[in-house]
Write an enzyme that holds these catalytic residues in place. Structure first.
Site, PDB file in Angstrom:
ATOM      1  N   GLU A   1       3.379  43.489  12.109  1.00 14.02           N
ATOM      2  CA  GLU A   1       4.503  42.513  12.602  1.00 14.02           C
ATOM      3  C   GLU A   1       5.679  43.152  12.775  1.00 14.02           C
ATOM      4  O   GLU A   1       6.226  43.591  11.637  1.00 14.02           O
ATOM      5  CB  GLU A   1       4.602  41.198  11.984  1.00 14.02           C
ATOM      6  CG  GLU A   1       5.789  40.346  12.771  1.00 14.02           C
ATOM      7  CD  GLU A   1       5.829  38.795  12.305  1.00 14.02           C
ATOM      8  OE1 GLU A   1       4.883  38.388  11.455  1.00 14.02           O
ATOM      9  OE2 GLU A   1       6.970  38.368  12.549  1.00 14.02           O
TER      10      GLU A   1
ATOM     11  N   HIS B   1      11.405  25.431   8.628  1.00 15.15           N
ATOM     12  CA  HIS B   1      12.881  24.707   8.475  1.00 15.15           C
ATOM     13  C   HIS B   1      12.781  23.205   8.539  1.00 15.15           C
ATOM     14  O   HIS B   1      13.642  22.462   8.453  1.00 15.15           O
ATOM     15  CB  HIS B   1      13.839  25.393   9.406  1.00 15.15           C
ATOM     16  CG  HIS B   1      14.167  26.549   8.705  1.00 15.15           C
ATOM     17  ND1 HIS B   1      14.478  27.005   7.525  1.00 15.15           N
ATOM     18  CD2 HIS B   1      13.805  28.120   9.444  1.00 15.15           C
ATOM     19  CE1 HIS B   1      14.676  28.254   7.485  1.00 15.15           C
ATOM     20  NE2 HIS B   1      14.012  28.805   8.254  1.00 15.15           N
TER      21      HIS B   1
ATOM     22  N   ARG C   1       7.811  30.914  -0.153  1.00 16.50           N
ATOM     23  CA  ARG C   1       8.498  31.677  -1.013  1.00 16.50           C
ATOM     24  C   ARG C   1       8.450  31.373  -2.490  1.00 16.50           C
ATOM     25  O   ARG C   1       8.400  30.345  -3.132  1.00 16.50           O
ATOM     26  CB  ARG C   1      10.069  31.506  -0.537  1.00 16.50           C
ATOM     27  CG  ARG C   1      10.388  31.953   0.856  1.00 16.50           C
ATOM     28  CD  ARG C   1      11.947  31.671   1.373  1.00 16.50           C
ATOM     29  NE  ARG C   1      12.084  32.086   2.535  1.00 16.50           N
ATOM     30  CZ  ARG C   1      12.322  33.277   2.959  1.00 16.50           C
ATOM     31  NH1 ARG C   1      12.322  34.239   1.852  1.00 16.50           N
ATOM     32  NH2 ARG C   1      12.678  33.642   4.054  1.00 16.50           N
TER      33      ARG C   1
ATOM     34  N   HIS D   1      11.065  37.479  14.015  1.00 12.88           N
ATOM     35  CA  HIS D   1      12.449  37.377  13.533  1.00 12.88           C
ATOM     36  C   HIS D   1      13.864  37.378  14.221  1.00 12.88           C
ATOM     37  O   HIS D   1      13.891  38.229  14.715  1.00 12.88           O
ATOM     38  CB  HIS D   1      12.514  38.368  12.269  1.00 12.88           C
ATOM     39  CG  HIS D   1      13.586  37.953  11.167  1.00 12.88           C
ATOM     40  ND1 HIS D   1      14.857  38.016  10.962  1.00 12.88           N
ATOM     41  CD2 HIS D   1      13.173  36.816   9.899  1.00 12.88           C
ATOM     42  CE1 HIS D   1      15.411  37.432   9.749  1.00 12.88           C
ATOM     43  NE2 HIS D   1      14.618  36.595   9.525  1.00 12.88           N
TER      44      HIS D   1
ATOM     45  N   ARG E   1      11.834  27.039  -1.313  1.00 20.11           N
ATOM     46  CA  ARG E   1      12.916  26.213  -0.941  1.00 20.11           C
ATOM     47  C   ARG E   1      12.474  25.425   0.482  1.00 20.11           C
ATOM     48  O   ARG E   1      13.289  24.630   0.990  1.00 20.11           O
ATOM     49  CB  ARG E   1      14.158  27.198  -0.716  1.00 20.11           C
ATOM     50  CG  ARG E   1      14.101  28.078   0.401  1.00 20.11           C
ATOM     51  CD  ARG E   1      15.474  28.852   0.309  1.00 20.11           C
ATOM     52  NE  ARG E   1      15.418  29.863   1.460  1.00 20.11           N
ATOM     53  CZ  ARG E   1      15.337  31.163   1.113  1.00 20.11           C
ATOM     54  NH1 ARG E   1      15.159  31.537   0.013  1.00 20.11           N
ATOM     55  NH2 ARG E   1      15.223  31.967   2.017  1.00 20.11           N
TER      56      ARG E   1
ATOM     57  N   HIS F   1       6.237  30.334   5.557  1.00 17.91           N
ATOM     58  CA  HIS F   1       6.483  31.229   4.670  1.00 17.91           C
ATOM     59  C   HIS F   1       6.495  30.764   3.233  1.00 17.91           C
ATOM     60  O   HIS F   1       7.315  29.899   3.335  1.00 17.91           O
ATOM     61  CB  HIS F   1       7.800  31.842   5.058  1.00 17.91           C
ATOM     62  CG  HIS F   1       8.295  33.142   4.440  1.00 17.91           C
ATOM     63  ND1 HIS F   1       9.121  33.830   4.942  1.00 17.91           N
ATOM     64  CD2 HIS F   1       7.878  33.621   3.194  1.00 17.91           C
ATOM     65  CE1 HIS F   1       9.375  34.746   4.160  1.00 17.91           C
ATOM     66  NE2 HIS F   1       8.627  34.611   3.041  1.00 17.91           N
TER      67      HIS F   1
ATOM     68  N   ASN G   1       6.723  28.712  13.441  1.00 15.73           N
ATOM     69  CA  ASN G   1       6.987  28.739  12.054  1.00 15.73           C
ATOM     70  C   ASN G   1       7.824  27.333  11.504  1.00 15.73           C
ATOM     71  O   ASN G   1       8.771  27.308  12.053  1.00 15.73           O
ATOM     72  CB  ASN G   1       7.979  29.866  11.639  1.00 15.73           C
ATOM     73  CG  ASN G   1       8.325  30.143  10.067  1.00 15.73           C
ATOM     74  OD1 ASN G   1       8.609  29.086   9.536  1.00 15.73           O
ATOM     75  ND2 ASN G   1       8.110  31.328   9.647  1.00 15.73           N
TER      76      ASN G   1
HETATM   77  N1  PXP Z   1       8.478  36.753  10.927  1.00 15.97           N
HETATM   78  C1  PXP Z   1       8.627  37.073   9.453  1.00 15.97           C
HETATM   79  C2  PXP Z   1       7.657  38.156   8.877  1.00 15.97           C
HETATM   80  C3  PXP Z   1       9.462  36.122   8.950  1.00 15.97           C
HETATM   81  O1  PXP Z   1       9.629  36.322   7.522  1.00 15.97           O
HETATM   82  C4  PXP Z   1      10.222  35.259   9.569  1.00 15.97           C
HETATM   83  C5  PXP Z   1      11.100  34.313   8.706  1.00 15.97           C
HETATM   84  O2  PXP Z   1      10.323  33.495   7.827  1.00 15.97           O
HETATM   85  C6  PXP Z   1       9.834  34.935  10.945  1.00 15.97           C
HETATM   86  C7  PXP Z   1       9.116  35.661  11.682  1.00 15.97           C
HETATM   87  C8  PXP Z   1      10.746  33.750  11.754  1.00 15.97           C
HETATM   88  O3  PXP Z   1      11.915  34.097  12.084  1.00 15.97           O
HETATM   89  P1  PXP Z   1      12.852  33.224  12.575  1.00 15.97           P
HETATM   90  O4  PXP Z   1      13.086  31.956  11.615  1.00 15.97           O
HETATM   91  O5  PXP Z   1      14.288  34.014  12.592  1.00 15.97           O
HETATM   92  O6  PXP Z   1      12.609  33.024  14.083  1.00 15.97           O
END
Ligand code: PXP
Length: 243
Positions: A157, A16, A51, A197, A55, A49, A13
């Site tokens: 998921e 960030h 949003r 997550h 952001r 993601h 992901n």
């Molecule tokens: N899975 C989902 C559905 C999410 O919303 C997120 C955060 O955007 C993640 C995984 C990734 O989470 P993390 O950044 O804590 O690894």
């Protein structure tokens, strides 16, 4: 254990890296360049993601990501205006997630009962009609897995937040068992299984050992590590833990 599922795939992901860019509303660091490096380092899928408050990832990023070679997986809430952007961008797959205004990160799985499942059902239909594979982010509960199946999702998921926040011990073991049982049920029902997550370099191995798990989606810990060791090493290190 179903060894056909091994090794567990890694969705990186990239949000960030975009958060850092948005701190100055500037052009660097470029999350698309980060995605390319993550892919070269072994990411099986690039995850972003989108949003409502934009952001981190912007619409323009999403369109660029979807034009890159390889699989792009987008997380989004079931708001029709958000789905309109995603159906135009056409990622390989989409994960529907809940979104509370002001949240720091996703706060658990979708509610799929008492009428709340209707919006998810409409969103699944819309996304599938546009040719995308659809995943639902759910808590590791049998009722949520069954609802995901009946709504027509392809994948679930499983939310790993409770496990990640447990810091091990008895609580961690119980949280892991819940993920294990939910993964088993999802597989029995013909759903593909992802998890994510809060996963990091310390806690990912136990999750990766769960049978039928096809992929983990990880963002924050990889981006954080990359600040010190670079994107290549941060992704490669995580891939090694999944091997
Ligand atoms: N899975 C989902 C559905 C999410 O919303 C997120 C955060 O955007 C993640 C995984 C990734 O989470 P993390 O950044 O804590 O690894």
């Amino acid at each position: 254990m179903n060894f056909e599922d091994r090794p567990v795939k890694l969705g990186v992901n990239i949000d960030h890296w975009a958060t850092l860019r948005q701190a100055r509303r500037d052009v660097e660091p470029d999350p698309i360049a980060a995605a390319k490096l993550a892919r070269q380092a072994g990411a099986d899928m690039i995850v972003a993601h989108l949003r409502r408050d934009r952001r981190h990832i912007q619409d323009k990023d999403l369109f660029e990501l979807c034009r890159l070679r390889g699989k792009t997986h987008v997380e989004v809430c079931a708001d029709p205006a958000m789905l309109a952007v995603v159906t135009k961008a056409k990622p390989f797959s989409v994960c529907l997630v809940p979104e509370r205004p002001g949240e720091v990160s996703t706060e658990g799985g979708l509610r799929l009962a008492d009428g709340a499942e209707k919006a998810a059902g409409r969103a699944i239909e819309r996304l599938k009609k546009s040719g995308m594979s659809v995943s639902l982010f759910i808590d590791p509960e049998a009722s949520a897995v069954r609802s995901a199946k009946s709504l027509g999702a392809d994948t679930v998921e499983l939310c790993t937040t409770a496990y990640a926040e447990s810091k091990g011990g008895r609580e961690g073991k119980t949280a892991l068992e819940k993920i294990d049982l939910a993964a088993y049920l999802a597989h029995e029902l013909g759903l593909r299984v992802h998890a994510g997550h809060g996963l990091d370099y310390e806690n990912v191995r136990a999750v990766a050992g769960i049978a039928h798990l096809e992929a983990v989606n990880i963002g924050f810990s990889i981006v954080s590590r990359s600040v010190f060791v670079g994107i290549n090493a941060a992704v490669a290190e995580m891939k090694k833990l999944l091997a």
